[in-house]
Design a protein around this motif. Structure first.
Motif, short mmCIF file in Angstrom:
data_model
loop_
_atom_site.label_atom_id
_atom_site.label_comp_id
_atom_site.label_asym_id
_atom_site.label_seq_id
_atom_site.Cartn_x
_atom_site.Cartn_y
_atom_site.Cartn_z
N GLU A 187 0.80 -1.22 0.00
CA GLU A 187 0.00 0.00 0.00
C GLU A 187 0.84 1.27 0.00
OE1 GLU A 187 0.87 -1.01 4.28
OE2 GLU A 187 0.34 -2.11 2.45
N ILE A 188 2.16 1.15 0.13
CA ILE A 188 3.02 2.34 0.17
C ILE A 188 3.19 2.93 -1.23
CG2 ILE A 188 5.29 3.27 0.77
CD1 ILE A 188 3.86 2.38 3.23
N ALA A 189 2.85 4.20 -1.38
CA ALA A 189 3.16 4.94 -2.61
C ALA A 189 4.53 5.60 -2.43
CB ALA A 189 2.10 6.00 -2.88
N PHE A 190 5.24 5.82 -3.54
CA PHE A 190 6.57 6.41 -3.39
C PHE A 190 6.85 7.50 -4.40
CE2 PHE A 190 7.38 2.83 -6.29
CZ PHE A 190 8.24 3.38 -7.24
N VAL A 191 7.66 8.45 -3.94
CA VAL A 191 8.19 9.51 -4.80
C VAL A 191 9.60 9.10 -5.20
CG1 VAL A 191 8.80 11.94 -4.99
CG2 VAL A 191 6.86 11.26 -3.55
N PRO A 192 9.85 8.87 -6.48
CA PRO A 192 11.20 8.52 -6.92
C PRO A 192 12.05 9.76 -7.14
CG PRO A 192 9.74 8.49 -8.79
CD PRO A 192 8.89 8.88 -7.59
N GLY A 193 13.33 9.55 -7.39
CA GLY A 193 14.22 10.67 -7.64
C GLY A 193 14.01 11.33 -8.99
N HIS A 194 13.36 10.63 -9.89
CA HIS A 194 13.05 11.16 -11.23
C HIS A 194 11.76 10.52 -11.70
CE1 HIS A 194 17.30 12.59 -11.73
NE2 HIS A 194 17.54 11.52 -10.98
N GLY A 195 10.94 11.28 -12.41
CA GLY A 195 9.75 10.71 -13.01
C GLY A 195 8.56 10.62 -12.08
N PRO A 196 7.49 9.94 -12.54
CA PRO A 196 6.24 9.92 -11.80
C PRO A 196 6.25 8.99 -10.60
CG PRO A 196 6.05 8.57 -13.77
CD PRO A 196 7.39 9.23 -13.84
N MET A 197 5.30 9.23 -9.71
CA MET A 197 5.13 8.37 -8.55
C MET A 197 4.63 6.99 -8.97
SD MET A 197 3.43 10.89 -5.67
CE MET A 197 3.36 9.54 -4.47
N SER A 198 4.80 6.04 -8.05
CA SER A 198 4.26 4.70 -8.25
C SER A 198 3.98 4.12 -6.86
CB SER A 198 5.24 3.82 -9.05
OG SER A 198 4.67 2.55 -9.32
N SER A 199 3.78 2.81 -6.80
CA SER A 199 3.57 2.14 -5.52
C SER A 199 4.42 0.89 -5.46
CB SER A 199 2.09 1.77 -5.33
OG SER A 199 1.73 0.73 -6.23
N PHE A 200 4.67 0.43 -4.24
CA PHE A 200 5.44 -0.81 -4.09
C PHE A 200 4.68 -1.98 -4.71
CE2 PHE A 200 7.76 0.90 -0.08
CZ PHE A 200 8.58 1.66 -0.89
N GLU A 201 3.36 -1.96 -4.62
CA GLU A 201 2.58 -3.05 -5.22
C GLU A 201 2.77 -3.09 -6.73
OE1 GLU A 201 -1.94 -4.83 -5.16
OE2 GLU A 201 -1.69 -2.66 -4.96
N ARG A 202 2.65 -1.94 -7.36
CA ARG A 202 2.79 -1.91 -8.82
C ARG A 202 4.16 -2.41 -9.25
NH1 ARG A 202 1.59 3.13 -13.02
NH2 ARG A 202 2.72 2.27 -14.78
N GLU A 203 5.19 -1.95 -8.59
CA GLU A 203 6.55 -2.35 -8.99
C GLU A 203 6.83 -3.81 -8.64
OE1 GLU A 203 7.95 -0.23 -11.04
OE2 GLU A 203 6.19 0.99 -10.58
N ARG A 204 6.29 -4.27 -7.53
CA ARG A 204 6.49 -5.68 -7.15
C ARG A 204 5.85 -6.60 -8.18
NH1 ARG A 204 3.65 -9.43 -4.89
NH2 ARG A 204 1.91 -8.06 -4.33
N LYS A 205 4.74 -6.13 -8.78
CA LYS A 205 4.02 -6.96 -9.74
C LYS A 205 4.50 -6.79 -11.17
CE LYS A 205 -0.33 -7.29 -7.15
NZ LYS A 205 -1.78 -6.94 -7.14
N THR A 206 5.03 -5.60 -11.53
CA THR A 206 5.27 -5.32 -12.96
C THR A 206 6.68 -4.86 -13.31
OG1 THR A 206 4.58 -2.99 -12.80
CG2 THR A 206 2.84 -4.62 -13.18
N ASN A 207 7.49 -4.45 -12.34
CA ASN A 207 8.80 -3.89 -12.68
C ASN A 207 9.68 -4.97 -13.32
OD1 ASN A 207 11.69 -3.01 -12.21
ND2 ASN A 207 10.61 -1.21 -11.42
N PRO A 208 10.23 -4.72 -14.53
CA PRO A 208 10.99 -5.76 -15.22
C PRO A 208 12.31 -6.13 -14.56
CG PRO A 208 11.13 -3.67 -16.41
CD PRO A 208 10.10 -3.48 -15.33
#
Length: 218
Positions: A187-208
């Motif tokens: 459920e944690i959303a994050f602000v990266p150092g560059h580009g748009p925000m995302s969430s740990f769930e999204r990246e855990r499921k889809t990050n290549p």
């Protein structure tokens, strides 16, 4: 009440400087003020924020270059990163010359951070995770009640931080993401150092690079 967050891309590298503050008191911090100080100060005025400290995720030029100047100007302290990035902080004036950035005076953070330290901003307690891999001393700031993390260049929407800079380590970075960030919860959303925000769930499921599928996790 949730911590307020505003994202301000700065420097030619479009690095996300974040302002985090309490709406009631107006007190807050600037996270990774790498440059464009006038823009950062204008944004603080626009949201009604009074700077009480500067936070750094790591020592790269676009994240940290102007931190010392901003802290001196407002009479506040700098916290972070981990001391593993001291060599990068010490070389900021040289980096500035090399990349054609404004050259600010050298500085040393008032507090180097360790894994599981806490940082207070306007009465909010941020949890610190040491997440090496992009740089040896990279840290991440998490405010779990607000379900928000400021992750610097560890993780991006659909990508991860580079590991070909001095002190970078790919395996270490993937381990940091999987064990020290994803473990905090989807459920944690994050602000990266560059580009748009995302969430740990999204990246855990889809990050290549670091998804469950990418690393062969069940």
């Amino acid at each position: 009440m949730a911590l307020k967050v505003a994202i301000l891309p700065v420097t030619p590298f479009q690095q996300n400087c974040s302002l985090i503050w309490d709406e009631e008191t107006g007190k807050g911090a600037a996270v990774d003020p790498g440059g464009d100080l006038e823009r950062i100060e204008e944004a603080m005025t626009e949201v009604g924020m009074t700077l009480e400290k500067v936070l750094l995720t790591h020592g790269h030029l676009d994240h940290a270059s102007a931190a010392g100047e901003l802290a001196r100007k407002h009479g506040v302290k700098i916290e972070g990163p981990h001391i593993g990035d001291k060599f990068l902080i010490d070389s900021l004036p040289v980096q500035g010359k090399q990349y054609g950035f404004p050259v600010y005076d050298a500085f040393e953070p008032d507090r180097w951070l360790e894994d599981e330290d806490t940082v207070d901003v306007a009465g909010y307690t941020l949890r610190v995770r040491h997440c090496p891999g992009h740089t040896p001393g990279h840290v991440v700031f998490i405010h779990e009640p607000s379900k928000i993390a400021l992750v610097g260049d560890v993780l991006f929407q659909g990508s991860i931080g580079r590991t070909d800079f001095p002190g970078g380590n790919y395996d270490q970075l993937i381990s940091s993401i999987r064990e020290r960030l994803f473990s905090l919860g989807d459920e944690i959303a994050f602000v990266p150092g560059h580009g748009p925000m995302s969430s740990f769930e999204r990246e855990r499921k889809t990050n290549p690079f670091c998804s469950d599928l990418a690393v062969g996790a069940d």
